[in-house]
Design an enzyme around this catalytic site. Structure first.
Site, short mmCIF file in Angstrom:
data_model
loop_
_atom_site.label_atom_id
_atom_site.label_comp_id
_atom_site.label_asym_id
_atom_site.label_seq_id
_atom_site.Cartn_x
_atom_site.Cartn_y
_atom_site.Cartn_z
N ASN A 74 0.90 4.32 0.88
CA ASN A 74 0.86 5.46 1.60
C ASN A 74 1.97 6.38 1.44
O ASN A 74 3.11 6.01 1.61
CB ASN A 74 0.71 4.94 3.39
CG ASN A 74 -0.07 3.80 3.54
OD1 ASN A 74 -1.30 3.98 3.20
ND2 ASN A 74 0.51 2.68 3.79
N GLU A 130 -3.64 3.09 -10.59
CA GLU A 130 -3.05 1.68 -10.52
C GLU A 130 -2.61 1.11 -12.12
O GLU A 130 -1.69 0.25 -12.15
CB GLU A 130 -4.17 0.57 -10.28
CG GLU A 130 -4.49 0.67 -8.85
CD GLU A 130 -3.49 0.79 -7.73
OE1 GLU A 130 -2.56 0.10 -8.12
OE2 GLU A 130 -3.92 1.24 -6.55
N HIS A 164 3.54 5.32 -7.34
CA HIS A 164 2.32 5.81 -6.69
C HIS A 164 2.66 7.05 -5.97
O HIS A 164 1.71 7.95 -6.02
CB HIS A 164 1.77 5.03 -5.65
CG HIS A 164 0.66 3.92 -6.37
ND1 HIS A 164 -0.34 4.37 -7.22
CD2 HIS A 164 0.61 2.65 -6.11
CE1 HIS A 164 -0.92 3.37 -7.65
NE2 HIS A 164 -0.61 2.03 -6.95
N MET A 220 0.63 -1.29 0.19
CA MET A 220 0.04 -0.04 0.13
C MET A 220 0.91 1.23 -0.08
O MET A 220 1.68 1.41 0.82
CB MET A 220 -1.03 -0.06 1.09
CG MET A 220 -1.64 1.06 1.35
SD MET A 220 -2.77 1.43 -0.08
CE MET A 220 -2.80 3.45 -0.06
N HIS A 241 6.19 -0.31 -8.00
CA HIS A 241 4.93 -0.01 -8.17
C HIS A 241 4.28 0.83 -7.32
O HIS A 241 3.86 1.97 -7.65
CB HIS A 241 4.21 -1.24 -8.07
CG HIS A 241 2.63 -1.11 -8.15
ND1 HIS A 241 1.88 -1.65 -9.40
CD2 HIS A 241 1.61 -0.63 -7.34
CE1 HIS A 241 0.56 -1.35 -9.28
NE2 HIS A 241 0.51 -0.77 -8.14
N GLU A 242 5.01 0.76 -6.04
CA GLU A 242 4.49 1.63 -4.91
C GLU A 242 5.18 2.93 -4.92
O GLU A 242 4.63 4.11 -4.66
CB GLU A 242 4.70 1.13 -3.51
CG GLU A 242 3.96 -0.36 -3.05
CD GLU A 242 2.34 -0.43 -3.62
OE1 GLU A 242 1.75 0.66 -3.21
OE2 GLU A 242 2.10 -1.33 -4.07
#
Length: 935
Positions: A315, A370, A351, A313, A347-348
Site C-alpha cells: 500500500n 511482482e 513496489h 502488502m 520487495h515492498e
C-alpha cells in the site's frame, strides 16, 4: 425541489462532520432498490468505460464492540460516454442511501432519481438514473453503507494479538489487493481507474489511525470519538488504499531527503523493530538513487499486522507485513531471518515505483509489478547486506522454484487473460513472481547494467501516476539499447518468454570445434512438439577458458564455431538464462570426471545447475538415472551449500515418492547414498552459529539430515540440548540457527511433558519467528490426538493463529500417515477454509498442493479428482489441475524410474542391499513370488 430534499442535499454537500453524518441517514424517495428479477444493466466482469472516478472522499467508522463498520463515500465522477448507469464494484456492503448530483450545482438543481441493483457474481452494483448522464459532464455520487469487519484476511478485517499478561487486543486493518477494496467502500476497483483519495477515520481515544497519507488534523466529536482527517493522496489505484486502526506503538526516523519512515507494532515488540527501521531507510534511499525518481510521498509506514495471509502488502505510504516479514528479534533471530526481512522490505519498497507509481493496466500483466519487485529485492538486498549472499537465495527461492513450477503442463504464460476475482488471485503465483524475476534477470544480463537501468528509469518517468503494459517496458529498453549503440529488439526476444508457457531445453552436442544447439520445450514427462520457439541468451565457457561467450539463439537448431578443440563446455553460466541444458553423453561424462577431479573449475552456482539439470533430465527420461547418480558422486568433495542443497532437494523428493509408495528398500538405499557422500561433512559440523549465512545454512541442513541416522550422534545430541533447555525453563541459550531442529527432535523423541512444555513456550513467546519454529516442531508429535488439536486450534484461531494453519499442514503432509489425517481434515472443513482464505488465493492453493503432491497411486488420483470435481466452480481452478497433474507425474515417474534407480543403488551399495531388513524382506517376497509362479 421539495423542502425536505433541499435540506437533505445541503447537508450532503457539507463537509464530513457530525452534522453531515446525521443527515446522511435521512431516507428520501429518491433512492430505491430494483425489483426482484430485474436484469442487471451490465454483463461483463470488467467495468464499463463510460465513467471514471477522479476523487474519492471516504469516511470509515469501525465499531470494535460490534465488529462492524459504517462508511460514507463521495465520488467525483467524469462521464466519458452518455449512460444511464453508474456501475462500480461492491461486495458484502449493505447500501443504505445513495444520491447522484450533477455538477456544477444550481439553486434549483434536482437530485437524480436512482435505482439500485446488485450483481453478486460480478461483485458490482449499479445505480441507474432516470436521466441520462451526459458525456463531458461531472457528477458526485454519495453512498452510505454498513458492513461487518471481515473474518478473512482481505477487505477491512479484524485482527488480534495477545499481550504477555494474556490480554487479547483487537485492531482493524485493510488488505485490498487484488479485488478487495470493494469490500470496504463502493469503488471502481480496477487498477487503471486511478483517482485521488481523501480518507477520514472515526475512532475512539484508545486507538490510533494511520492511512496512506500523513494526518492533516484530528477533530473531537460530541460523542467523545475522534475524527482523523488525512491529506489528499496522489493519484493511485483503489487496491493501494489502506488504513489501520490499532493501539500500536511506533518508532520513526527520516531519510536524507526528509521522508519520515516509521515502524508500527504492538508495544511489547518494539524492540524487534530497529532493524526494519534501519533497513527501510537505507533501501528507500537506494531505490531513489537507482530509479533516479524521488519517493513522492512525505512518509512511509511499515506496520506489523498480527493476522496476515501474505508476506506483505505494498500500500502506497502504508506497507503492511506479516510479523515474521518485518520483526527481527536480536536475541533469537538469525542471519537467515535478517535476509528474509531485508528481502520483503526491499520487495515492498520496490513496489512504490513498480506497481504504485506505474501500475499494470490490468491483472494479466501482474508480473510487471511482482516480477520486478521480486528481482529488485535481491538487487537492493545485495547492496544493503552483501554478506547475506542474496544471489544464492535468488537461485534457491526464485530461479529453481520457477523452473520446477513451469515444467508442468498446467503452467501458464506470464501474461495471461483473467476474467474473474478467483482467476486474478491465481495470478499471484510462482510464474508471476519467480519466473517474472528470472526472465528480468536474464534480460538484465543480456542488455548490460547501463542499458537496463536506463530503460527502466525512462519507463518509470514516462508512465508515472499512470498505467502501462509490458510493451511499454520493451519499448523503453529497446530505446535505451539504441541510444547506447546496440541494435536489439527487446519485444521480439521477450514476447517468446511472456506470451507462451514453459521454457526451453537446450540440447548441446560437442563435435570437434563445432557446438551444435537445438531447443525444445522442457516438461516433466514427454509430450508432442508444441512448436514453441524462444530467443535464448545462450552463454557458455569451455575447458580452455573461463571467458564467457554469448550467443542469441533464435532458431530451433543452430551451431557455433569454436576457435579451439575443447574437452567440455559449461552452458548457461551461473544460471542467468531461464532454460535447462542437456549435454551429449560423452561431454556429460567428461564434465562428471572434471567435477570429481577438480570441481572448482565450475562456480558453485554452475555446480548446482549441473546437479539440478541432470536429475531433472533423468526424471523426464532424457537421461538414465545412472548418469545422474554418477555425477552426484562428485559431492564427496563438495563443501558449498548451494550444490549440496540441490542434491539434497532431489534426494528428498525421491524419498518422499518411495515413502508414499511404500518402497522401503529403495528408501534405505537412497539414505545410504546420501550418507556415503555427506557423512564426513555431517560429522565435521559444530553445534554453534559461527560462519557466514551459507555456512550456517549448510550446517543446519547437514545436522537435520544427520538426525535421521541412528548411527550418527546428531539426534542424541539435539535431544540432550532440548532437555537441558527445558530443565532451565527455556532460559538457557540454544544455537539460534539450530533451535528449530532441536525443538523437532525434542518433540519427536519426547512425550506429553515435552509437547506441553513447548506449547506453553509458544503461547508465552512474543517473537513471531520463534513461534513459527515452535509450531513446526509441535507438528512433529507422534500423537494423532495432538495433531488434530493443532489443526482445529489453528482453524478456529484459538491459541494458534489461522494465518499459521499452512505451517501445520506442510509439516503433517510430509509423512504418509499424517498426510492422510490432514487430507481428511481439509476435506471436512473445506467450506471454512474457502471462507477464510478465498478460492484462488495462493495460500489456499499451497495448502492443497502440499498435501496432494505427495500421492503416487491411481486410487488417490481418483479420490482427489472426485472431491474437487464434485464442488461447484472448482474443476478449472489452477490448483486443482496442478494437483491432479502432480499425482499423474508421480505415478508415471515411479513406473518408469523405480527399477533403474534401485538397480544403480543396489550395485553401488551391495552390502546394504543384502543386509538391510527391508531389502531382505523385498528380496524374499520377490523370490517367493518367483517360486509360486514356477510351481
Amino acid at each position: 425541489m421539495p423542502a425536505n430534499n433541499r435540506f437533505f442535499l445541503g447537508l450532503m454537500l457539507a463537509s464530513f462532520s457530525k452534522t453531515f453524518e446525521e443527515a446522511w441517514y435521512i431516507n428520501t424517495s429518491a433512492n430505491h432498490s430494483a425489483t426482484p428479477g430485474e436484469v442487471f444493466p451490465w454483463s461483463s466482469y470488467r467495468l464499463p468505460d463510460s465513467i471514471i472516478p477522479e476523487h474519492y472522499y471516504i469516511t470509515i467508522h469501525p465499531d470494535f464492540q460490534n465488529r462492524t463498520f459504517t462508511g460514507r463515500v463521495k465520488i467525483l465522477l467524469a462521464v466519458l460516454k452518455d449512460t444511464d448507469h453508474v456501475v462500480l464494484n461492491s461486495k458484502n456492503l449493505q447500501v443504505r442511501e445513495a444520491l447522484l448530483l450533477p455538477l456544477p450545482e444550481h439553486h434549483n438543481q434536482k437530485q437524480l432519481s436512482l435505482r439500485l441493483q446488485e450483481s453478486v457474481q460480478n461483485e458490482q452494483v449499479a445505480f441507474t438514473s432516470s436521466t441520462t448522464l451526459q458525456a463531458g459532464r461531472k457528477y458526485e455520487l454519495f453512498v452510505s453503507y454498513t458492513a461487518a469487519l471481515s473474518s478473512s484476511f482481505s477487505g477491512f478485517y479484524k485482527a488480534f494479538y495477545r499481550t504477555r499478561n494474556g490480554t487479547t487486543r483487537m485492531l482493524a486493518a485493510t488488505h485490498f489487493e487484488a479485488t478487495s477494496a470493494r469490500k470496504a467502500f463502493p469503488c471502481f476497483d480496477e487498477p487503471s481507474m486511478k483517482a485521488v483519495f481523501s480518507i477520514t477515520i472515526i475512532r475512539d481515544q484508545q486507538h490510533y489511525a494511520i492511512s496512506n497519507m500523513p494526518k492533516r488534523t484530528t477533530l473531537p466529536r460530541a460523542d467523545g470519538l475522534l475524527e482523523d482527517h488525512f491529506l489528499h493522496s496522489v493519484k493511485m489505484s483503489s487496491y493501494l488504499v489502506a488504513f489501520v486502526v490499532s493501539d500500536f506503538a511506533s518508532k520513526s526516523t527520516a531519510s536524507k531527503r526528509g521522508t519520515k519512515v516509521s515502524v508500527f507494532a504492538p508495544s511489547e515488540q518494539m524492540v524487534q523493530t530497529q532493524y526494519a527501521l534501519h533497513a527501510g531507510v537505507k533501501i528507500l534511499q537506494f531505490f531513489e538513487e537507482y530509479f533516479q525518481i524521488p519517493y513522492p510521498l512525505p512518509k512511509i509506514d511499515l506496520v506489523a499486522i498480527p493476522d496476515f495471509e501474505a508476506g506483505a502488502m505494498e500500500n502506497w505510504g502504508l506497507i503492511t507485513f506479516r510479523e515474521t516479514s518485518l520483526l527481527y528479534d536480536p536475541k533469537i533471530s538469525t542471519l537467515r531471518n535478517k535476509l528474509w526481512v531485508t528481502q520483503v522490505i526491499a520487495h515492498e519498497l520496490a513496489h512504490q515505483w513498480f506497481g504504485n507509481l506505474v501500475t499494470m493496466e490490468w491483472w494479466n500483466d501482474l508480473w510487471l509489478n511482482e516480477g520486478f519487485a521480486t528481482y529488485m529485492e535481491f538487487i537492493a538486498t545485495n547492496h544493503l547486506e552483501p554478506i547475506l549472499c542474496a544471489e544464492d537465495q535468488l537461485l534457491i527461492t526464485t530461479f529453481y522454484r520457477a523452473l520446477e513450477k513451469d515444467s508442468f503442463r498446467t503452467s501458464h504464460p506470464i501474461s495471461l487473460p483473467v476474467r474473474s476475482s478467483a482467476q486474478i488471485r491465481e495470478m499471484f503465483d510462482v510464474v508471476s513472481y519467480c519466473k517474472g524475476a528470472s526472465i528480468l534477470r536474464m534480460l538484465h544480463n543480456l542488455l548490460t547494467e547501463p542499458i537496463f537501468t536506463g530503460g527502466i528509469r525512462a519507463y518509470l518517468k514516462e508512465h508515472s501516476y499512470g498505467n502501462a503494459h509490458q510493451d511499454h517496458l520493451w519499448q523503453a529498453l529497446t530505446k535505451s539499447a539504441v541510444e547506447a549503440g546496440e541494435s536489439v529488439n527487446v519485444k521480439a526476444i521477450m514476447d517468446t518468454w511472456t506470451m507462451q508457457k514453459g521454457y526451453p531445453l537446450v540440447s548441446v552436442t560437442l563435435q570437434g570445434r563445432k557446438l551444435k544447439l537445438s531447443q525444445s520445450i522442457f516438461t516433466l514427462y514427454p509430450q508432442s512438439d508444441t512448436g514453441f520457439l524462444w530467443q535464448i541468451p545462450f552463454t557458455f565457457y569451455t575447458s580452455n577458458s573461463t571467458a564467457v561467450i554469448s550467443h542469441l539463439m533464435k532458431s530451433k537448431e543452430e551451431s557455433i564455431d569454436l576457435p579451439h578443440d575443447v574437452a567440455w563446455i559449461k552452458a548457461n553460466v551461473n544460471s542467468t538464462g531461464f532454460y535447462r541444458v542437456s549435454y551429449d553423453l560423452p561431454t556429460l561424462r567428461v564434465i562428471s570426471r572434471q567435477l570429481r577431479e577438480q570441481h572448482s573449475a565450475f562456480s558453485r552456482s554452475d555446480r548446482a545447475s549441473l546437479i539440478d539439470d541432470t536429475f531433472h533430465l533423468a526424471s523426464q527420461g532424457t537421461l538414465k538415472y545412472s548418469e545422474a547418480f554418477s555425477l552426484s558422486l562428485s559431492l564427496g568433495k563438495e563443501n558449498e551449500y548451494l550444490p549440496i542443497r540441490m542434491f539434497v532437494a532431489h534426494m528428498t523428493r525421491m524419498l518422499s515418492k518411495f515413502a508414499f509408495s511404500r518402497e522401503r528398500c529403495v528408501m534405505q538405499l537412497l539414505k545410504k547414498h546420501i550418507l556415503s557422500l555427506l557423512r564426513g561433512l555431517m560429522q565435521a559440523q559444530r553445534w554453534d552459529d559461527s560462519g557466514t549465512l551459507p555456512q550456517q545454512n549448510l550446517r543446519t541442513l547437514l545436522l537435520s539430515i544427520a538426525k535421521g541416522y541412528r548411527r550418527l550422534p546428531a539426534a542424541q545430541h539435539a535431544e540432550r540440548l532440548f532437555h537441558h533447555w527445558m530443565e532451565a525453563d527455556g532460559k538457557t541459550q540454544l544455537p539460534r540457527t539450530l533451535r528449530g531442529m532441536v525443538f523437532q527432535v525434542g518433540i519427536k523423541k519426547g512425550g506429553d511433558r515435552e509437547w506441553t512444555f513447548l506449547l506453553r513456550k509458544y503461547i508465552e513467546s512474543t517473537s513471531s519467528t520463534d513461534k513459527v519454529q515452535i509450531l513446526a516442531a509441535l507438528s512433529r508429535t507422534r500423537s494423532t490426538r495432538k495433531k488434530k488439536w493443532l489443526l482445529n486450534a489453528a482453524l478456529q484461531n484459538k491459541v494458534i493463529k489461522t494465518q499459521d494453519f499452512g505451517t501445520i499442514v506442510r509439516q503433517l503432509a510430509r509423512s504418509p500417515k499424517s498426510n492422510q489425517l490432514v487430507w481428511k481434515f481439509v476435506q471436512r472443513h473445506w467450506s471454512k477454509l474457502v471462507k477464510k482464505f478465498s478460492l484462488g488465493s495462493s495460500y489456499l492453493s499451497r495448502i492443497v498442493v502440499s498435501i496432494t503432491s505427495k500421492y503416487t497411486t491411481r486410487k488417490k488420483y481418483e479420490e482427489v479428482k472426485k472431491f474437487f470435481h464434485s464442488r461447484k466452480n472448482l474443476r478449472n481452478l489452477a490448483f486443482v489441475r496442478q494437483s491432479l497433474e502432480m499425482i499423474k507425474v508421480n505415478i508415471l515417474w515411479l513406473k518408469k524410474n523405480k527399477k533403474q534407480i534401485k538397480s544403480w543403488l543396489r550395485e553401488e551399495y551391495t552390502e546394504t542391499y543384502t543386509t538391510n531388513r527391508h531389502c531382505r524382506s523385498a528380496l524374499a517376497l520377490k523370490r517367493g513370488r518367483a517360486v509360486y509362479i514356477k510351481t
